[in-house]
Write a protein that holds these residues in place. Structure first.
Motif, PDB file in Angstrom:
ATOM      1  N   CYS A  16       0.846  -1.180   0.000  1.00 27.32           N
ATOM      2  CA  CYS A  16       0.000   0.000   0.000  1.00 27.32           C
ATOM      3  C   CYS A  16       0.890   1.241   0.000  1.00 27.32           C
ATOM      4  CB  CYS A  16      -0.912  -0.015   1.227  1.00 27.32           C
ATOM      5  SG  CYS A  16      -2.201   1.243   1.154  1.00 27.32           S
ATOM      6  N   SER A  17       0.470   2.280  -0.699  1.00 24.06           N
ATOM      7  CA  SER A  17       1.276   3.497  -0.825  1.00 24.06           C
ATOM      8  C   SER A  17       1.241   4.362   0.435  1.00 24.06           C
ATOM      9  CB  SER A  17       0.786   4.326  -2.013  1.00 24.06           C
ATOM     10  OG  SER A  17      -0.551   4.753  -1.800  1.00 24.06           O
ATOM     11  N   ALA A  18       0.394   4.052   1.402  1.00 23.48           N
ATOM     12  CA  ALA A  18       0.307   4.824   2.644  1.00 23.48           C
ATOM     13  C   ALA A  18      -0.119   3.905   3.770  1.00 23.48           C
ATOM     14  CB  ALA A  18      -0.696   5.967   2.491  1.00 23.48           C
ATOM     15  N   THR A  19       0.314   4.231   4.986  1.00 25.25           N
ATOM     16  CA  THR A  19      -0.070   3.426   6.143  1.00 25.25           C
ATOM     17  C   THR A  19      -1.409   3.868   6.712  1.00 25.25           C
ATOM     18  OG1 THR A  19       1.189   4.881   7.592  1.00 25.25           O
ATOM     19  CG2 THR A  19       2.318   2.908   6.773  1.00 25.25           C
ATOM     20  N   CYS A  20      -1.868   5.053   6.303  1.00 26.19           N
ATOM     21  CA  CYS A  20      -3.176   5.550   6.712  1.00 26.19           C
ATOM     22  C   CYS A  20      -3.582   6.658   5.747  1.00 26.19           C
ATOM     23  CB  CYS A  20      -3.146   6.073   8.151  1.00 26.19           C
ATOM     24  SG  CYS A  20      -2.024   7.454   8.397  1.00 26.19           S
ATOM     25  N   GLY A  21      -4.830   7.078   5.821  1.00 27.96           N
ATOM     26  CA  GLY A  21      -5.275   8.159   4.930  1.00 27.96           C
ATOM     27  C   GLY A  21      -5.836   7.603   3.646  1.00 27.96           C
ATOM     28  N   GLU A  22      -5.186   7.883   2.545  1.00 28.77           N
ATOM     29  CA  GLU A  22      -5.675   7.449   1.234  1.00 28.77           C
ATOM     30  C   GLU A  22      -4.593   6.689   0.492  1.00 28.77           C
ATOM     31  OE1 GLU A  22      -7.343  10.688  -0.975  1.00 28.77           O
ATOM     32  OE2 GLU A  22      -8.453  11.433   0.751  1.00 28.77           O
TER      33      GLU A  22
END
Length: 125
Positions: A16-22
């Motif tokens: 995933c490109s981020a651990t949180c958010g979008e």
């Protein structure tokens, strides 16, 4: 004969490109045989699949957390221009857009024993 574009199975999802958010993650596949005749042609969008991931809200912004200063160390000189140092450690790294920890936050120097040194006096016989 008309033959549609042939594709292999989807690969595994990438990170995933981020651990949180979008965040977004991607999986890919490849063409195994191009279309023939009036079959459905292969297109780039058939080769890539994206989906949202880790869409939970990010933690609040938190600045770097440090422990209390340690004791001052010994002065580097007994007179003239001495320096003494005290240290502290990181207890938690910054989160989100909080102020990050840096090396200069961990060390504190101050001048000490700044009185003039006595002049050298030769031994009198």
């Amino acid at each position: 004969a008309d033959v549609d574009c042939q594709l292999n199975e989807w690969g595994l999802w990438g990170a995933c490109s981020a651990t949180c958010g979008e965040g977004v993650r991607t999986r890919l596949r490849e063409i195994t045989a191009e279309a023939q005749g009036e079959g459905t042609p292969c297109t780039a969008f058939m080769l890539r699949d994206d989906e949202n991931c880790n869409n939970q809200e990010c933690e609040a912004d938190v600045d770097c957390q440090l422990n209390e200063w340690g004791l001052w160390g010994a002065c580097s000189a007994t007179c003239g221009e001495g320096v003494r140092t005290r240290l502290r450690e990181i207890t938690a790294e910054a989160q989100g857009e909080g102020t990050p920890c840096t090396a200069f936050m961990l060390r504190d120097d101050e001048n000490c024993n700044n009185q003039e040194c006595e002049a050298d006096v030769d031994c009198q016989l």
